[in-house]
Design a protein around this motif. Sequence first.
Motif, short mmCIF file in Angstrom:
data_model
loop_
_atom_site.label_atom_id
_atom_site.label_comp_id
_atom_site.label_asym_id
_atom_site.label_seq_id
_atom_site.Cartn_x
_atom_site.Cartn_y
_atom_site.Cartn_z
N ALA A 1 36.77 50.20 43.65
CA ALA A 1 36.49 50.51 42.03
C ALA A 1 35.78 49.11 40.98
O ALA A 1 35.23 49.23 41.13
CB ALA A 1 37.15 51.17 41.60
N ALA A 2 37.42 48.19 41.70
CA ALA A 2 36.31 46.75 41.20
C ALA A 2 35.75 46.22 41.75
O ALA A 2 34.35 45.53 40.43
CB ALA A 2 37.75 45.63 40.61
N VAL A 3 35.20 46.44 42.73
CA VAL A 3 34.47 45.61 43.52
C VAL A 3 32.64 46.40 43.43
O VAL A 3 31.88 45.70 43.38
CB VAL A 3 34.20 45.69 44.65
N GLY B 1 37.54 37.74 45.65
CA GLY B 1 36.35 36.92 47.03
C GLY B 1 34.92 37.82 46.68
O GLY B 1 33.81 36.96 46.17
N ALA B 2 34.92 38.88 46.99
CA ALA B 2 33.35 39.90 46.57
C ALA B 2 32.73 39.59 45.07
O ALA B 2 31.94 39.58 44.77
CB ALA B 2 33.70 40.94 47.18
N ILE B 3 33.49 40.23 44.15
CA ILE B 3 32.90 39.90 42.78
C ILE B 3 32.92 38.13 42.58
O ILE B 3 31.91 37.99 41.58
CB ILE B 3 34.95 40.10 41.32
N LEU B 4 33.28 36.84 42.43
CA LEU B 4 33.00 36.10 42.65
C LEU B 4 32.17 35.70 43.02
O LEU B 4 30.78 35.14 42.55
CB LEU B 4 34.77 35.12 42.98
N LEU B 5 31.34 36.18 44.35
CA LEU B 5 30.42 36.08 45.09
C LEU B 5 28.98 36.35 44.88
O LEU B 5 28.31 36.19 44.07
CB LEU B 5 30.90 35.36 46.30
N ALA C 1 37.48 34.79 51.57
CA ALA C 1 38.76 34.84 50.42
C ALA C 1 40.15 35.19 50.54
O ALA C 1 41.07 34.44 51.20
CB ALA C 1 38.54 36.12 49.41
N ALA C 2 39.48 35.87 52.39
CA ALA C 2 40.26 36.38 53.05
C ALA C 2 41.11 36.05 53.89
O ALA C 2 42.16 35.00 54.55
CB ALA C 2 40.55 38.11 53.89
N ALA C 3 40.38 35.29 54.98
CA ALA C 3 40.37 33.93 55.13
C ALA C 3 41.32 33.22 54.54
O ALA C 3 42.28 32.08 54.94
CB ALA C 3 38.97 33.08 56.21
N GLY C 4 40.92 32.31 53.24
CA GLY C 4 42.39 31.84 52.75
C GLY C 4 43.04 31.68 52.48
O GLY C 4 44.10 31.01 52.86
N VAL C 5 43.72 33.35 52.59
CA VAL C 5 44.98 33.99 52.50
C VAL C 5 45.85 33.65 53.43
O VAL C 5 46.71 33.07 53.69
CB VAL C 5 44.75 35.68 52.21
N VAL D 1 44.49 42.32 47.49
CA VAL D 1 43.33 41.35 45.89
C VAL D 1 42.79 40.43 45.76
O VAL D 1 41.47 40.56 45.37
CB VAL D 1 44.38 41.50 44.89
N SER D 2 42.47 39.77 46.46
CA SER D 2 42.18 38.31 47.00
C SER D 2 41.04 38.68 47.98
O SER D 2 39.61 37.94 47.37
CB SER D 2 42.91 37.03 47.87
N THR D 3 40.84 40.03 48.70
CA THR D 3 39.58 40.01 49.77
C THR D 3 38.61 40.87 47.94
O THR D 3 37.54 40.47 47.92
CB THR D 3 39.74 40.89 50.34
N ALA D 4 38.88 42.04 47.53
CA ALA D 4 38.01 42.06 46.09
C ALA D 4 37.75 40.97 45.45
O ALA D 4 36.29 41.47 45.20
CB ALA D 4 38.51 42.66 45.46
#
Length: 331
Positions: A18-20, A284-288, A61-65, A279-282
């Motif tokens: 929902a956030a994305v 990352g999508a929002i940030l980019l 973002a997921a790779a960074g985690v 959460v970090s995946t979401a």
Amino acid sequence: MEKWSAEKLVVTLLVCSAAVGLAALFAMGVGSSGLGWPPVEIREFREQSVMNAALIGAALAAAGVAYQAILRNPLADPYLLGVSSGASLLAYAWQLPAFAVIVKGLGILAPLSQETAAFIGALAAVGIVLGLAGRRGRLEPVTLLLVGVIVNAVNGSVFLLINALVRELPGNGGAIGFLVGEIQAITSAQRWAALAMIAFGWFVLMYFCGQLNAASLDDGEAESLGVRIHRLRWIALIAASLMTAAAVAISGPIGFVGLICPHVGRLIVGTDQRRLLPVSTAIGAILLMSADALCRYLSAETLLASLLPVGVLTGLLGGPLFLWLLFRAKK
């Protein structure tokens, strides 16, 4: 450790989705002409840009985690470790005339071949970094970062050498994207190939995210909990490198997304990898998507009158954060 259930997983995924989705709607309404829903003639282009930004940001973002978990280093990041530059270099070199016959012969598999080249480059880069930074089976955080910087510099130099010698390279028009990182216009075949590889890597990490909680422990403690820590590190390393390669092959090495998003995610949900990964995946999508929207807005005639590569903005945001994290770790 808190008991995890399918209901909690579903709720977490729904909230993140929902956030994305809300961020994507906002990004769709931002352009060089200001705020507002785009007209029909540019709507498809805007949709593709937003989707590409979300896909790339989520992957990095997921790779960074995963990198931060398996290396036990909060400063680990696909860009800082040289993984992004290694993937970008081989993805760019794959366009050399020497490989043109092979690419043409692959037909519909040609986009996947570029992703494979990027994956090989990513694994080669991370293998060099880990091999040189390791000492008696242990990884020194500062040495890891220094070797990553050197690998980045070497990859960048080789990239510029290829770009200078092979002027007829088809990708030369977008060379800056492979060097700095930008949201590029790609074909649907390239997007589907990247989506397949990123989705596969993400589901692998999600399957093992409970065990990734044990990666922060001593190897002996992790083994006593039934976690085969060495196998886990290799699985997470390959999955994270696969996701990084798939993203970099269509965007270039966009920096610091894999560094920023896991730290923001920990501030929101804590260190439990089962929550942190989605959460970090979401984030990352929002940030980019937000960075890409800001680049479009700044390209107005009254402002910069030129479209900035999104990697410039992430670098301006992530660079100071990295220095602050490094200073805090030193203290």
